[in-house]
Scaffold this motif. Structure first.
Motif, PDB file in Angstrom:
ATOM      1  N   UNK A 104       0.853  -1.196   0.000  1.00 54.97           N
ATOM      2  CA  UNK A 104       0.000   0.000   0.000  1.00 54.97           C
ATOM      3  C   UNK A 104       0.886   1.242   0.000  1.00 54.97           C
ATOM      4  N   UNK A 105       0.322   2.371  -0.398  1.00 59.08           N
ATOM      5  CA  UNK A 105       1.106   3.603  -0.486  1.00 59.08           C
ATOM      6  C   UNK A 105       0.592   4.661   0.485  1.00 59.08           C
ATOM      7  N   UNK A 106       1.499   5.558   0.838  1.00 61.13           N
ATOM      8  CA  UNK A 106       1.204   6.688   1.730  1.00 61.13           C
ATOM      9  C   UNK A 106       1.846   7.937   1.147  1.00 61.13           C
ATOM     10  N   UNK A 107       1.233   9.077   1.383  1.00 61.46           N
ATOM     11  CA  UNK A 107       1.825  10.353   1.001  1.00 61.46           C
ATOM     12  C   UNK A 107       2.462  10.967   2.242  1.00 61.46           C
ATOM     13  N   UNK A 108       3.754  11.243   2.144  1.00 62.36           N
ATOM     14  CA  UNK A 108       4.519  11.787   3.275  1.00 62.36           C
ATOM     15  C   UNK A 108       5.287  12.999   2.791  1.00 62.36           C
ATOM     16  N   UNK A 109       5.303  14.035   3.629  1.00 58.95           N
ATOM     17  CA  UNK A 109       6.003  15.271   3.270  1.00 58.95           C
ATOM     18  C   UNK A 109       7.004  15.624   4.355  1.00 58.95           C
ATOM     19  N   UNK A 110       8.273  15.715   3.971  1.00 55.13           N
ATOM     20  CA  UNK A 110       9.324  16.177   4.875  1.00 55.13           C
ATOM     21  C   UNK A 110       9.673  17.626   4.571  1.00 55.13           C
ATOM     22  N   UNK A 113       6.925  19.187  -0.647  1.00 52.08           N
ATOM     23  CA  UNK A 113       5.935  18.428  -1.406  1.00 52.08           C
ATOM     24  C   UNK A 113       5.722  17.040  -0.827  1.00 52.08           C
ATOM     25  N   UNK A 114       4.499  16.546  -0.977  1.00 48.78           N
ATOM     26  CA  UNK A 114       4.215  15.170  -0.595  1.00 48.78           C
ATOM     27  C   UNK A 114       4.888  14.228  -1.583  1.00 48.78           C
ATOM     28  N   UNK A 115       5.408  13.118  -1.061  1.00 52.78           N
ATOM     29  CA  UNK A 115       6.031  12.096  -1.896  1.00 52.78           C
ATOM     30  C   UNK A 115       5.379  10.753  -1.563  1.00 52.78           C
ATOM     31  N   UNK A 116       5.320   9.872  -2.544  1.00 49.39           N
ATOM     32  CA  UNK A 116       4.660   8.581  -2.372  1.00 49.39           C
ATOM     33  C   UNK A 116       5.639   7.553  -1.814  1.00 49.39           C
ATOM     34  N   UNK A 117       5.243   6.926  -0.731  1.00 51.98           N
ATOM     35  CA  UNK A 117       6.019   5.867  -0.081  1.00 51.98           C
ATOM     36  C   UNK A 117       5.244   4.566  -0.153  1.00 51.98           C
ATOM     37  N   UNK A 118       5.977   3.465  -0.282  1.00 54.43           N
ATOM     38  CA  UNK A 118       5.345   2.154  -0.295  1.00 54.43           C
ATOM     39  C   UNK A 118       5.601   1.447   1.031  1.00 54.43           C
ATOM     40  N   UNK A 119       4.550   0.919   1.616  1.00 52.69           N
ATOM     41  CA  UNK A 119       4.681   0.164   2.865  1.00 52.69           C
ATOM     42  C   UNK A 119       5.346  -1.176   2.539  1.00 52.69           C
ATOM     43  N   UNK A 120       6.496  -1.395   3.143  1.00 48.25           N
ATOM     44  CA  UNK A 120       7.270  -2.615   2.885  1.00 48.25           C
ATOM     45  C   UNK A 120       7.374  -3.512   4.115  1.00 48.25           C
ATOM     46  N   UNK A 121       6.845  -3.044   5.242  1.00 50.86           N
ATOM     47  CA  UNK A 121       6.915  -3.862   6.442  1.00 50.86           C
ATOM     48  C   UNK A 121       5.998  -3.361   7.535  1.00 50.86           C
ATOM     49  N   UNK A 122       5.661  -4.268   8.427  1.00 54.03           N
ATOM     50  CA  UNK A 122       4.909  -3.950   9.637  1.00 54.03           C
ATOM     51  C   UNK A 122       5.661  -4.565  10.798  1.00 54.03           C
TER      52      UNK A 122
END
Length: 190
Positions: A104-110, A113-122
């Motif tokens: 799944x993907x998340x939008x994260x901004x440091x 601009x927001x950038x797309x991150x992929x969830x690779x672990x829990x």
């Protein structure tokens, strides 16, 4: 631990700069691995909701050095890509209402601009008695995209060294100190 003499004041600080871990691991025998950890406030956008979070940016060696439980994902590879994100079970439930979130993907901004991150672990929620606590892990590669301070002066992160079995910790500490004082640090001479 760094010792700073500033005028008539001196101070010991337990922060490092980005290049120290790699340098120590290369130059000092007995250091098997290292991990750098830096906290960075970010903004997370999920649907129409905006959240402020305090993830830790870590090297991909994080789960090789620390024994935090991984619930989903490959602990050896889940922090390999710059735009990987690892969530605690609590964060996975918060953002996706499930812990089945790999891919799944998340939008994260440091920065801007927001950038797309992929969830690779829990990972399991970190124990309350741990000095390392977060619900979100980002990669050190991503942190360095916005941090160009790679000199010996300054520093805002923590570096943990993993020693080979049988290595004398006190000797490694002495070698680290010698290493720090012997390196030419041009920006510290101003």
């Amino acid at each position: 631990m760094q010792h700073w003499d500033i005028g008539v004041t001196s101070e010991d600080v337990s922060v490092t700069n980005a290049i120290m871990g790699e340098n120590f691991a290369h130059d000092i025998s007995g250091i098997e691995n290292y991990v750098r950890i830096n906290g960075r406030p970010v903004t997370v956008k999920q649907g129409n909701d905006i959240f402020t979070e305090n993830p830790l940016c870590v090297d991909n060696s994080f789960f090789n050095i620390f024994s935090f439980d991984v619930v989903r994902g490959d602990r050896k590879r889940m922090l390999n890509d710059m735009y990987s994100v690892v969530l605690s079970e609590t964060a996975a439930e918060k953002y996706f209402n499930t812990t089945n979130v790999i891919g799944k993907t998340m939008l994260i901004k440091l920065a801007d601009n927001f950038e797309t991150f992929q969830v690779t672990g829990v990972m399991a929620d970190m124990p309350i008695n741990s000095s390392i606590r977060t619900d979100i892990l980002l990669t050190m590669q991503y942190d360095q995209k916005y941090n160009d301070n790679v000199d010996w002066v300054g520093g805002s992160l923590n570096t943990f060294l993993m020693l080979a079995p049988g290595t004398d910790r006190l000797n490694v500490e002495k070698e680290c100190s010698k290493n720090m004082t012997s390196i030419q640090r041009p920006s510290s001479k101003s």
